[in-house]
Design a protein around this motif. Structure first.
Motif, PDB file in Angstrom:
ATOM      1  N   VAL A 152      -8.031  -1.160  47.194  1.00  0.00           N
ATOM      2  CA  VAL A 152      -8.942  -1.756  46.205  1.00  0.00           C
ATOM      3  C   VAL A 152     -10.366  -1.252  46.451  1.00  0.00           C
ATOM      4  N   ALA A 153     -10.768  -1.177  47.721  1.00  0.00           N
ATOM      5  CA  ALA A 153     -12.112  -0.689  48.058  1.00  0.00           C
ATOM      6  C   ALA A 153     -12.277   0.766  47.620  1.00  0.00           C
ATOM      7  N   ALA A 168     -10.683   2.369  45.159  1.00  0.00           N
ATOM      8  CA  ALA A 168     -10.757   2.423  43.694  1.00  0.00           C
ATOM      9  C   ALA A 168     -12.106   1.880  43.205  1.00  0.00           C
ATOM     10  N   SER A 169     -12.556   0.778  43.773  1.00  0.00           N
ATOM     11  CA  SER A 169     -13.841   0.193  43.370  1.00  0.00           C
ATOM     12  C   SER A 169     -14.990   1.135  43.694  1.00  0.00           C
ATOM     13  N   GLY A 170     -14.946   1.748  44.863  1.00  0.00           N
ATOM     14  CA  GLY A 170     -15.991   2.683  45.263  1.00  0.00           C
ATOM     15  C   GLY A 170     -16.064   3.883  44.341  1.00  0.00           C
ATOM     16  N   GLN A 171     -14.909   4.380  43.927  1.00  0.00           N
ATOM     17  CA  GLN A 171     -14.891   5.520  43.010  1.00  0.00           C
ATOM     18  C   GLN A 171     -15.503   5.151  41.666  1.00  0.00           C
ATOM     19  N   LEU A 172     -15.162   3.978  41.163  1.00  0.00           N
ATOM     20  CA  LEU A 172     -15.724   3.529  39.891  1.00  0.00           C
ATOM     21  C   LEU A 172     -17.226   3.280  40.005  1.00  0.00           C
ATOM     22  N   LEU A 173     -17.631   2.633  41.071  1.00  0.00           N
ATOM     23  CA  LEU A 173     -19.041   2.296  41.256  1.00  0.00           C
ATOM     24  C   LEU A 173     -19.889   3.544  41.505  1.00  0.00           C
ATOM     25  N   SER A 174     -19.309   4.554  42.145  1.00  0.00           N
ATOM     26  CA  SER A 174     -20.079   5.756  42.480  1.00  0.00           C
ATOM     27  C   SER A 174     -20.617   6.465  41.243  1.00  0.00           C
ATOM     28  N   ARG A 175     -19.947   6.326  40.126  1.00  0.00           N
ATOM     29  CA  ARG A 175     -20.425   6.938  38.876  1.00  0.00           C
ATOM     30  C   ARG A 175     -21.803   6.409  38.493  1.00  0.00           C
ATOM     31  N   TYR A 176     -22.046   5.151  38.823  1.00  0.00           N
ATOM     32  CA  TYR A 176     -23.281   4.489  38.418  1.00  0.00           C
ATOM     33  C   TYR A 176     -24.312   4.429  39.543  1.00  0.00           C
ATOM     34  N   PRO A 190     -30.316  -4.759  43.386  1.00  0.00           N
ATOM     35  CA  PRO A 190     -31.340  -3.766  43.718  1.00  0.00           C
ATOM     36  C   PRO A 190     -30.673  -2.480  44.222  1.00  0.00           C
ATOM     37  N   ALA A 191     -31.380  -1.357  44.111  1.00  0.00           N
ATOM     38  CA  ALA A 191     -30.832  -0.052  44.497  1.00  0.00           C
ATOM     39  C   ALA A 191     -30.340  -0.056  45.944  1.00  0.00           C
ATOM     40  N   GLY A 192     -31.081  -0.705  46.838  1.00  0.00           N
ATOM     41  CA  GLY A 192     -30.672  -0.764  48.246  1.00  0.00           C
ATOM     42  C   GLY A 192     -29.356  -1.493  48.432  1.00  0.00           C
ATOM     43  N   ALA A 193     -29.140  -2.545  47.665  1.00  0.00           N
ATOM     44  CA  ALA A 193     -27.884  -3.294  47.755  1.00  0.00           C
ATOM     45  C   ALA A 193     -26.729  -2.464  47.224  1.00  0.00           C
ATOM     46  N   VAL A 194     -26.988  -1.669  46.183  1.00  0.00           N
ATOM     47  CA  VAL A 194     -25.941  -0.800  45.623  1.00  0.00           C
ATOM     48  C   VAL A 194     -25.535   0.235  46.669  1.00  0.00           C
ATOM     49  N   ALA A 195     -26.524   0.851  47.325  1.00  0.00           N
ATOM     50  CA  ALA A 195     -26.231   1.843  48.364  1.00  0.00           C
ATOM     51  C   ALA A 195     -25.458   1.206  49.514  1.00  0.00           C
ATOM     52  N   LEU A 196     -25.859   0.016  49.914  1.00  0.00           N
ATOM     53  CA  LEU A 196     -25.166  -0.693  50.986  1.00  0.00           C
ATOM     54  C   LEU A 196     -23.738  -1.026  50.581  1.00  0.00           C
ATOM     55  N   LEU A 197     -23.555  -1.483  49.365  1.00  0.00           N
ATOM     56  CA  LEU A 197     -22.219  -1.794  48.859  1.00  0.00           C
ATOM     57  C   LEU A 197     -21.338  -0.546  48.860  1.00  0.00           C
ATOM     58  N   MET A 198     -21.913   0.598  48.485  1.00  0.00           N
ATOM     59  CA  MET A 198     -21.160   1.856  48.502  1.00  0.00           C
ATOM     60  C   MET A 198     -20.718   2.192  49.932  1.00  0.00           C
ATOM     61  N   ASP A 199     -21.611   2.004  50.906  1.00  0.00           N
ATOM     62  CA  ASP A 199     -21.267   2.262  52.311  1.00  0.00           C
ATOM     63  C   ASP A 199     -20.156   1.324  52.789  1.00  0.00           C
ATOM     64  N   LEU A 232     -17.844  -0.204  50.903  1.00  0.00           N
ATOM     65  CA  LEU A 232     -16.584   0.174  50.246  1.00  0.00           C
ATOM     66  C   LEU A 232     -15.995   1.442  50.868  1.00  0.00           C
ATOM     67  N   GLU A 233     -16.858   2.390  51.216  1.00  0.00           N
ATOM     68  CA  GLU A 233     -16.392   3.630  51.844  1.00  0.00           C
ATOM     69  C   GLU A 233     -15.741   3.340  53.199  1.00  0.00           C
ATOM     70  N   ALA A 234     -16.381   2.496  53.994  1.00  0.00           N
ATOM     71  CA  ALA A 234     -15.830   2.146  55.306  1.00  0.00           C
ATOM     72  C   ALA A 234     -14.505   1.398  55.145  1.00  0.00           C
ATOM     73  N   MET A 235     -14.468   0.456  54.212  1.00  0.00           N
ATOM     74  CA  MET A 235     -13.226  -0.295  53.989  1.00  0.00           C
ATOM     75  C   MET A 235     -12.112   0.614  53.486  1.00  0.00           C
ATOM     76  N   ALA A 236     -12.442   1.558  52.605  1.00  0.00           N
ATOM     77  CA  ALA A 236     -11.438   2.493  52.090  1.00  0.00           C
ATOM     78  C   ALA A 236     -10.856   3.331  53.222  1.00  0.00           C
ATOM     79  N   ALA A 237     -11.674   3.584  54.253  1.00  0.00           N
ATOM     80  CA  ALA A 237     -11.219   4.350  55.410  1.00  0.00           C
ATOM     81  C   ALA A 237     -10.502   3.456  56.428  1.00  0.00           C
ATOM     82  N   GLY A 238     -10.359   2.169  56.099  1.00  0.00           N
ATOM     83  CA  GLY A 238      -9.650   1.251  56.987  1.00  0.00           C
ATOM     84  C   GLY A 238     -10.494   0.722  58.133  1.00  0.00           C
ATOM     85  N   GLN A 239     -11.817   0.846  58.021  1.00  0.00           N
ATOM     86  CA  GLN A 239     -12.709   0.408  59.087  1.00  0.00           C
ATOM     87  C   GLN A 239     -13.276  -0.975  58.799  1.00  0.00           C
ATOM     88  N   GLY A 240     -13.524  -1.720  59.865  1.00  0.00           N
ATOM     89  CA  GLY A 240     -14.227  -2.985  59.741  1.00  0.00           C
ATOM     90  C   GLY A 240     -15.711  -2.718  59.571  1.00  0.00           C
TER      91      GLY A 240
END
Length: 154
Positions: free
Chosen positions: A18-19, A21-29, A52-61, A63-71
């Motif tokens: 889910v992370a 797929a969500s990260g891929q969709l969110l990365s477009r924006y 805010p832009a900083g929160a979006v960047a943090l959320l992307m990070d 989601l990326e970590a979760m997609a890689a199976g990391q805590g």
């Protein structure tokens, strides 16, 4: 710890998917590094939320970590860490960290007999050693190219 911190253990395989797929969709924006408006739907209600832009960047990070199976652990910059926690952040042993503190390479304060290190000081130290390592690697690569050790472009 006297701070607001959140730790998310490694995700399940389903949450990682889910992370991803969500990260891929969110990365477009998220590429614009600008605030982002999301519309959250819950049943029949839809409510816009501006991030805010900083929160979006943090959320992307995250989601990326979760997609890689990391805590993931989120901690404010002004948080104070114990020596055990600080050593974990730097990925070094506690005795090695104590030597850095004793050499005053990282600012800290004492609370009774215990040392406390601010997260922002840890991250500044980490950034400085990372920059130093990168500089040394650049220098090594330049020397290898200068001595024609197989790194030149054909």
């Amino acid at each position: 710890m006297n701070m607001m911190a959140h730790r998310q253990l490694p995700p399940s395989a389903q949450d990682a998917a889910v992370a991803r797929a969500s990260g891929q969709l969110l990365s477009r924006y998220a590429r614009d590094k600008a605030p982002l408006k999301l519309r959250v739907t819950d049943g029949e209600q839809a409510e816009p939320i501006e991030l805010p832009a900083g929160a979006v960047a943090l959320l992307m990070d995250i989601l990326e970590a979760m997609a890689a199976g990391q805590g993931v652990t989120i901690m404010p910059e002004n948080a104070e860490l114990t020596t055990v926690q600080a050593a974990e952040v730097l990925n070094v042993s506690r005795p090695f960290l104590i030597k850095l503190l004793d050499k005053q390479q990282i600012p800290h304060r004492k609370v009774g007999k215990h040392r406390r290190i601010r997260m922002e000081d840890m991250m500044a130290y980490k950034a400085s050693i990372d920059a130093e390592r990168e500089s040394v690697l650049d220098q090594l690569a330049a020397e290898a190219q200068e001595h024609d050790m197989g790194y030149n472009n054909p």
